[in-house]
Scaffold this active site. Structure first.
Site, PDB file in Angstrom:
ATOM      1  N   PHE A   1      41.126  42.001  47.450  1.00  0.00           N
ATOM      2  CA  PHE A   1      41.491  41.183  46.287  1.00  0.00           C
ATOM      3  C   PHE A   1      40.344  40.252  45.927  1.00  0.00           C
ATOM      4  O   PHE A   1      39.902  39.444  46.734  1.00  0.00           O
ATOM      5  CB  PHE A   1      42.752  40.365  46.565  1.00  0.00           C
ATOM      6  CG  PHE A   1      43.259  39.654  45.342  1.00  0.00           C
ATOM      7  CD1 PHE A   1      44.069  40.309  44.420  1.00  0.00           C
ATOM      8  CD2 PHE A   1      42.888  38.341  45.085  1.00  0.00           C
ATOM      9  CE1 PHE A   1      44.513  39.657  43.272  1.00  0.00           C
ATOM     10  CE2 PHE A   1      43.331  37.682  43.938  1.00  0.00           C
ATOM     11  CZ  PHE A   1      44.151  38.350  43.032  1.00  0.00           C
TER      12      PHE A   1
ATOM     13  N   ASP B   1      33.426  36.676  50.030  1.00  0.00           N
ATOM     14  CA  ASP B   1      34.397  36.028  49.144  1.00  0.00           C
ATOM     15  C   ASP B   1      35.237  35.046  49.954  1.00  0.00           C
ATOM     16  O   ASP B   1      36.135  35.440  50.695  1.00  0.00           O
ATOM     17  CB  ASP B   1      35.262  37.111  48.477  1.00  0.00           C
ATOM     18  CG  ASP B   1      36.278  36.518  47.502  1.00  0.00           C
ATOM     19  OD1 ASP B   1      36.499  35.289  47.524  1.00  0.00           O
ATOM     20  OD2 ASP B   1      36.872  37.296  46.717  1.00  0.00           O
TER      21      ASP B   1
ATOM     22  N   LYS C   1      39.699  28.221  45.218  1.00  0.00           N
ATOM     23  CA  LYS C   1      41.050  27.676  45.449  1.00  0.00           C
ATOM     24  C   LYS C   1      41.114  26.224  45.942  1.00  0.00           C
ATOM     25  O   LYS C   1      41.568  25.355  45.241  1.00  0.00           O
ATOM     26  CB  LYS C   1      41.831  28.592  46.386  1.00  0.00           C
ATOM     27  CG  LYS C   1      42.264  29.886  45.696  1.00  0.00           C
ATOM     28  CD  LYS C   1      43.234  30.673  46.552  1.00  0.00           C
ATOM     29  CE  LYS C   1      43.902  31.785  45.756  1.00  0.00           C
ATOM     30  NZ  LYS C   1      43.130  33.026  45.688  1.00  0.00           N
TER      31      LYS C   1
HETATM   32  C1  LIG Z   1      42.734  34.035  44.676  1.00  0.00           C
HETATM   33  C2  LIG Z   1      41.543  34.841  44.955  1.00  0.00           C
HETATM   34  C3  LIG Z   1      40.647  35.237  43.946  1.00  0.00           C
HETATM   35  C4  LIG Z   1      40.921  34.959  42.494  1.00  0.00           C
HETATM   36  O1  LIG Z   1      41.049  33.623  42.186  1.00  0.00           O
HETATM   37  P1  LIG Z   1      41.696  33.157  40.781  1.00  0.00           P
HETATM   38  O2  LIG Z   1      41.442  31.690  40.754  1.00  0.00           O
HETATM   39  O3  LIG Z   1      43.134  33.523  40.826  1.00  0.00           O
HETATM   40  O4  LIG Z   1      40.974  33.874  39.720  1.00  0.00           O
HETATM   41  C5  LIG Z   1      39.508  35.910  44.316  1.00  0.00           C
HETATM   42  N1  LIG Z   1      39.245  36.219  45.596  1.00  0.00           N
HETATM   43  C6  LIG Z   1      40.087  35.865  46.594  1.00  0.00           C
HETATM   44  C7  LIG Z   1      39.736  36.215  48.001  1.00  0.00           C
HETATM   45  C8  LIG Z   1      41.269  35.179  46.308  1.00  0.00           C
HETATM   46  O5  LIG Z   1      42.119  34.866  47.284  1.00  0.00           O
END
Ligand SMILES: *Cc1c(COP(=O)(O)O)cnc(C)c1O
Length: 388
Positions: A128, A213, A242
């Site tokens: 993700f 990430d 986040k």
């Molecule tokens: C939540 C998340 C995203 C995307 O973040 P948004 O602010 O919702 O666009 C990308 N990578 C990871 C690992 C995430 O947990």
């Protein structure tokens, strides 16, 4: 009748206000919030220092364009670089923007050294990285991309943990490998430290970049400022978002000097990215969550939580399959679908959220109190005893 689009399956509950680890619903009930906006509210709801920061900054300056100097952003970038591997920071507004910008940085680097064909990004299948067009095709998930074609090209995929398939997928056109050190949405799967070290070695050997990430697992969530720190490696590019401003939208790309050299004036931009209001809140969050003392406390709470959860696993082996995660990024993997379990936790006033592989995801604020963890454990124990 709701005028909101139906792209979410929302629970029938709304909240009036929050305080620390707790949320108070419009119908007068008190919930222990171990979702915290999906690892966003690092310091819980309405933290006094964040309230003060946002109040003060809102009276001074909210937004100017990136056409001008932004001292709050300079200050935040300096803090992020001094705490981490990074030499430069580029601000965004969200996680998806940060992961996409990371891909841009990787491609632009190879373009700038005369290798424009080196542009493919190798990712974990069913990972993700956000919901924008490129990010969904980076995830390699059928569910997320269905109906959103044509396919955005430039992404290859390997299966989590399958080192052979990973090595086979690297070609002369691969620019970077992008992985989450701890997969959040993907079921709280932790990449072991020795794998991260091998990954770094592999990238060095093949002369490709490593994008880690840390949008969900970063900013002290894992007990270290970055989840990959424990493996003692360096990344080339790290998208974050986040938890960075404790609930105020912000994202950022951290990068080393080598790759940052490709990002010359005009190559990337954002209207809102790094505005004074967002950066001032993030500055306050950083001052709190990046201290050694704070991190030690996250580790302490984590150790306590994990040891008690493992006892619950022993007590209810037919319900709980595995306890996963690190720091305060915790997954209870069940043997079967977790929907009913999460609903029962909520009926007992504990909020949690799902992740892939039947996982109940638990994301307390990083300053959670031991007695709040005890309360959560009591509720989880009760639900386990009722559900089996
Ligand atoms: C939540 C998340 C995203 C995307 O973040 P948004 O602010 O919702 O666009 C990308 N990578 C990871 C690992 C995430 O947990």
């Amino acid at each position: 009748m709701s005028y909101l689009a139906k792209n979410y399956n929302r629970k029938k509950i709304a909240f009036k206000y929050g305080k620390g680890s707790f949320l108070f619903s419009t119908d007068g009930k008190k919930y222990l919030d171990f979702v915290q906006g999906i690892a966003v509210n690092s310091l819980g709801h309405a933290h006094p220092k964040l309230v003060k920061t946002i109040r003060n900054q809102s009276k001074k300056l909210w937004h100017v364009s990136n056409a001008f100097q932004i001292p709050e952003g300079e200050k935040l970038a300096k803090k992020l670089c001094q705490k981490t591997f990074a030499d430069y920071v580029m601000f965004q507004n969200s996680g998806a923007e940060a992961t996409e910008a990371s891909i841009k940085v990787a491609r632009r680097y190879f373009y700038s050294i005369g290798k424009p064909k080196k542009n493919r990004i190798l990712c974990v299948r069913n990972s993700f990285h956000g919901r924008t067009l490129a990010a969904i095709f980076a995830s390699g998930s059928k569910k997320m991309t269905e109906g959103f074609g044509p396919k955005v090209p430039g992404f290859d995929h390997f299966d989590f943990g399958n080192h052979k398939s990973l090595k086979k997928k690297i070609t002369k056109n691969t620019a970077a490998i992008m992985v989450e050190p701890i997969m959040g949405e993907g079921g709280i799967r932790v990449i072991p430290d020795f794998c991260l070290r091998e990954l770094r070695k592999l990238c060095n050997k093949k002369k490709i970049l490593l994008i880690l990430d840390e949008v969900q697992c970063g900013i002290s969530r894992s007990g270290d400022f970055f989840a990959f720190e424990k493996s003692k490696i360096f990344a080339d590019i790290v998208p974050i978002a986040k938890g960075l401003a404790g609930g105020f939208p912000i994202g950022a790309v951290l990068m080393n000097k080598k790759v940052a050299a490709g990002m010359t004036p005009g190559t990337h931009g954002s209207t809102f990215g790094g505005n004074p209001l967002a950066c001032s809140v993030a500055n306050t969050v950083m001052d709190i969550v990046s201290s050694k003392k704070f991190l030690n406390n996250v580790k302490k709470s984590s150790k306590y939580f994990f040891s008690k959860l493992k006892k619950l696993k022993e007590k209810y082996p037919s319900t709980i399959k595995e306890i996963r995660g690190r720091g305060l990024l915790i997954g209870i993997q069940l043997h079967t679908d977790q929907t009913k379990f999460i609903k029962k936790l909520m009926d007992n006033k504990l909020l949690t959220i799902r992740a892939a592989e039947n996982v109940v995801r638990i994301l307390p604020p990083l300053n959670v109190k031991i007695k709040e963890i005890d309360l959560a454990l009591k509720i989880i124990d009760k639900v386990c005893s009722e559900i089996k």
